[in-house]
Structure formats: structure tokens, C-alpha cells
Design an enzyme around this catalytic site. Structure first.
Site, mmCIF file in Angstrom:
data_model
loop_
_atom_site.group_PDB
_atom_site.id
_atom_site.type_symbol
_atom_site.label_atom_id
_atom_site.label_comp_id
_atom_site.label_asym_id
_atom_site.label_seq_id
_atom_site.Cartn_x
_atom_site.Cartn_y
_atom_site.Cartn_z
ATOM 1 C CB SER A 146 -1.024 0.077 1.135
ATOM 2 O OG SER A 146 -0.664 1.015 1.549
ATOM 3 C CE1 TYR A 159 -2.941 -1.975 6.138
ATOM 4 C CE2 TYR A 159 -2.809 0.730 4.979
ATOM 5 C CZ TYR A 159 -3.361 -0.953 4.920
ATOM 6 O OH TYR A 159 -3.495 -1.383 3.732
HETATM 7 N N1 LIG Z 1 -8.663 -1.348 -0.442
HETATM 8 C C1 LIG Z 1 -7.954 -0.621 0.204
HETATM 9 O O1 LIG Z 1 -8.278 0.866 -0.169
HETATM 10 C C2 LIG Z 1 -6.196 -1.235 -0.203
HETATM 11 C C3 LIG Z 1 -5.821 -0.027 0.051
HETATM 12 C C4 LIG Z 1 -3.930 -0.334 -0.614
HETATM 13 C C5 LIG Z 1 -4.438 -1.408 -0.387
HETATM 14 N N2 LIG Z 1 -4.853 -2.243 0.415
HETATM 15 C C6 LIG Z 1 -4.430 -3.755 0.344
HETATM 16 O O2 LIG Z 1 -4.922 -5.085 -0.149
HETATM 17 C C7 LIG Z 1 -5.175 -6.248 0.187
HETATM 18 C C8 LIG Z 1 -6.614 -6.547 0.211
HETATM 19 O O3 LIG Z 1 -7.811 -5.252 0.311
HETATM 20 P P1 LIG Z 1 -8.656 -5.890 0.679
HETATM 21 O O4 LIG Z 1 -9.483 -4.747 0.193
HETATM 22 O O5 LIG Z 1 -9.469 -6.989 -1.002
HETATM 23 O O6 LIG Z 1 -9.466 -6.029 1.910
HETATM 24 P P2 LIG Z 1 -10.718 -6.871 2.326
HETATM 25 O O7 LIG Z 1 -11.623 -6.763 0.895
HETATM 26 O O8 LIG Z 1 -11.100 -6.256 3.729
HETATM 27 O O9 LIG Z 1 -9.506 -8.551 2.434
HETATM 28 C C9 LIG Z 1 -8.556 -7.982 3.039
HETATM 29 C C10 LIG Z 1 -8.762 -10.194 3.414
HETATM 30 O O10 LIG Z 1 -7.688 -10.705 4.068
HETATM 31 C C11 LIG Z 1 -7.970 -11.074 4.966
HETATM 32 N N3 LIG Z 1 -7.750 -11.738 6.735
HETATM 33 C C12 LIG Z 1 -7.989 -10.927 7.341
HETATM 34 N N4 LIG Z 1 -7.195 -11.023 8.326
HETATM 35 C C13 LIG Z 1 -6.506 -12.392 8.397
HETATM 36 C C14 LIG Z 1 -6.014 -13.569 8.923
HETATM 37 N N5 LIG Z 1 -5.814 -13.077 10.102
HETATM 38 N N6 LIG Z 1 -5.315 -14.619 8.210
HETATM 39 C C15 LIG Z 1 -6.025 -15.036 7.051
HETATM 40 N N7 LIG Z 1 -6.844 -14.013 6.383
HETATM 41 C C16 LIG Z 1 -6.944 -13.056 6.691
HETATM 42 C C17 LIG Z 1 -9.465 -11.524 5.333
HETATM 43 O O11 LIG Z 1 -10.327 -12.806 5.638
HETATM 44 P P3 LIG Z 1 -11.767 -12.216 7.067
HETATM 45 O O12 LIG Z 1 -12.695 -12.556 5.740
HETATM 46 O O13 LIG Z 1 -11.753 -14.096 7.700
HETATM 47 O O14 LIG Z 1 -11.296 -11.453 7.721
HETATM 48 C C18 LIG Z 1 -10.339 -10.685 3.765
HETATM 49 O O15 LIG Z 1 -10.292 -12.370 2.948
HETATM 50 C C19 LIG Z 1 -5.271 -5.476 2.197
HETATM 51 O O16 LIG Z 1 -3.561 -6.034 2.277
HETATM 52 C C20 LIG Z 1 -4.579 -4.375 2.567
HETATM 53 O O17 LIG Z 1 -4.174 -3.675 3.225
HETATM 54 C C21 LIG Z 1 -6.308 -1.741 0.133
#
Ligand SMILES: NC(=O)c1ccc[n+]([C@@H]2O[C@H](COP(=O)([O-])OP(=O)(O)OC[C@H]3O[C@@H](n4cnc5c(N)ncnc54)[C@H](OP(=O)(O)O)[C@@H]3O)[C@@H](O)[C@H]2O)c1
Length: 253
Positions: A146, A159
Site C-alpha cells: 500500500s 497499518y
Molecule cells: N482496500 C484498500 O483501500 C487498499 C488500499 C491499499 C492496499 N490494500 C491492501 O490490499 C489487500 C486487499 O485489500 P481488500 O480491500 O481486498 O481487503 P478485504 O476485502 O478486507 O480482504 C482482506 C482479506 O484478508 C483476510 N484476512 C484478514 N485477517 C486474516 C488472517 N488473520 N488470516 C487469513 N486471512 C485474513 C480477510 O479474511 P476474513 O474475511 O477472514 O477477515 C479478507 O479475506 C490488503 O492487504 C490491503 O491492506 C487495500
């Protein structure tokens, strides 16, 4: 093994219900008969998210248990996942939590949860997966960092620190894989309007899960290794990184 046309045939997703991970799967050129193994804490939630994401019916999707924080179980998990998929063409690693910055500042256990999930646990699993890809002699790893990791900000430094660790780890792992036939794609999204940021005011240059998925799919098919999304955040952050701390601190956010 990649098919004759280059499309991935077997994909492991660490964080199987992730919005960005599923957007990436939709954007990828998955061939009929491709297999996707979604790994995460809730098989039911992953199956439901995959059904909602509308992946092609010709793609076989299955689920498996994986908790990023269970580092003792990672080696066995990776062995089992690779045994189930046979050769693995692609490992997507979008697992992560945003956490609550204010809570983390007064509850270090919450900060540890964020660091263990986003950095320690994910990096440990990626080490095991990279070792197996190295042995195969082919494959692509995709790490979702990120822009929050590029510089510490008061609004989200807990974070941000987890992403800084993951980002440095991934950049180094990618370098160590050069010449092995394995490639690491390091994605650096800016603010993504989606589930993780629901209710938050959008930052400048906000993007979408679909744009992230498309950028990752293009990088997997091509040769890019560092992928800012949108592309413009790359040069902007180079400038922000060079700003003196006194000036950087005065910026909003
Ligand atoms: N969305 C944004 O604005 C953004 C921006 C920059 C970077 N990112 C990064 O991109 C990645 C994907 O983001 P996203 O928007 O797709 O997020 P998301 O939809 O919230 O998905 C995150 C996933 O991580 C899983 N997770 C959390 N804790 C876990 C654990 N202990 N063990 C295994 N799985 C776990 C969650 O599973 P559960 O359903 O079990 O919680 C969920 O499937 C993340 O790393 C995030 O930091 C996101």
C-alpha cells in the site's frame, strides 16, 4: 502449469475473500479448467464471496483453512496447498486488515494483530510458497502492499508500518528470485473505494478494486514488478517521500 497460451491454470489466494483478490481473479486470463484455491479463516465466507464475484463457471474454486497469524502451521499449510493444486502458477497474497489506528495507540495488542496479520504471518507464508515455486522453476507471486507503507503518517502509522515491512520484504524477495523463473509482483494501491475503506472519505487519486485487478492482471501477463495503482501515485509518492519531515507532517491526513 501455465497452458500453451500463457494463462494461469492453478492459483492459490492467501486471503480468499479479499475484494481486491477476487477482482484480480476476475481480471486474470484464467483458462477453462483452471483451479483456484482460496485460503482463509472462513471457508463459508470465501465460498460466498467467490460466488458473488462471479468467476467463470469453467473455473474450479475450492477453499482451505489458513490463518495468517498461525505461523506455526504455515509450512504444513503450504505443503498441503501445493499438493492439492499440483504445480502452482500464481500465488495472490491480498490478506490484510486495516485495523483501528486510535485503538492501536492505546491497545498495543491490537497493533500486534495488525502487524502479525499484514506482515509477520503473510511474509512467513510467502517464504514457504516462494521456496516451492523456486523448486518448480516457474510461477508468479503477487503481494498487495500500500502507499501507506511508503511513509509514516500520524493517521495510520500502525497499518503503514505493517505495509512498510511487507513492502521491503517483498522487494527483497523479488530480487532474490531473479533468474529462478519465479517473479514477484509488488502492487502498491493508493486509496481504494471498497469494503476495507467503507465510510472513509476518499483520498485524492482514489481508485477501484476493478482497476487494481486489471493492473495486477496486466503485470502478471507482462513483466512489471512494481505496480502503483493508479499509475500516477508512483511519481507523486516519490515526491512526497523526498519532502522534509516538517513539511510532510503539515499535509492533510
Ligand atoms: N482496500 C484498500 O483501500 C487498499 C488500499 C491499499 C492496499 N490494500 C491492501 O490490499 C489487500 C486487499 O485489500 P481488500 O480491500 O481486498 O481487503 P478485504 O476485502 O478486507 O480482504 C482482506 C482479506 O484478508 C483476510 N484476512 C484478514 N485477517 C486474516 C488472517 N488473520 N488470516 C487469513 N486471512 C485474513 C480477510 O479474511 P476474513 O474475511 O477472514 O477477515 C479478507 O479475506 C490488503 O492487504 C490491503 O491492506 C487495500
Amino acid at each position: 502449469m501455465n497452458d500453451a497460451l500463457g494463462g494461469a491454470q492453478s492459483v492459490l489466494v492467501l486471503g480468499g475473500a479479499s475484494e481486491l483478490g477476487l477482482a484480480t481473479l476476475r481480471a486474470l486470463d484464467l483458462r477453462p479448467g483452471a483451479r483456484v484455491l482460496l485460503a482463509g479463516r472462513s471457508p463459508e465466507a470465501m465460498a460466498a464471496a467467490a460466488a458473488e464475484a462471479g468467476l467463470a463457471p469453467s473455473v474450479t474454486v475450492s477453499t482451505t483453512n489458513w490463518d495468517a497469524r498461525d505461523t506455526a502451521g504455515h509450512e504444513a499449510f503450504v505443503e498441503k496447498a501445493f499438493a492439492e493444486l499440483g504445480e502452482v502458477d500464481l500465488v495472490l497474497a491480498p490478506a490484510g486488515i486495516l485495523g483501528d489506528q486510535q485503538r492501536a495507540e492505546t491497545d498495543p495488542a491490537h497493533a500486534v494483530d495488525i502487524w502479525e496479520t499484514n506482515f509477520v504471518g503473510l511474509a512467513a507464508t510467502l517464504l514457504s510458497a516462494a521456496a516451492r515455486l523456486r523448486t518448480q522453476g516457474h510461477g508468479v507471486l503477487v503481494v498487495y502492499s500500500s502507499v501507506a507503507g511508503l511513509r509514516g503518517r500520524k493517521a495510520n502509522f500502525v497499518y503503514g508500518a505493517s505495509k512498510a515491512g511487507l513492502d521491503a520484504f517483498a522487494e527483497g524477495l523479488g530480487a532474490s528470485l531473479a533468474g529462478t523463473g519465479v517473479r514477484l509482483v509488488l502492487v502498491r494501491p493508493g486509496f481504494v473505494r471498497g469494503r476495507m475503506t467503507a465510510g472513509m472519505p476518499a483520498a485524492p487519486m482514489a481508485t477501484t478494486p476493478e482497476a487494481v485487478g486489471a493492473a495486477v492482471a496486466a503485470a502478471v501477463a507482462g513483466r512489471a514488478e512494481i505496480v502503483p495503482v493508479p499509475r500516477a501515485v508512483g511519481p507523486v509518492f516519490l515526491v512526497l517521500r523526498a519532502l522534509p519531515a516538517k513539511i510532510f507532517r503539515r499535509l492533510p491526513g
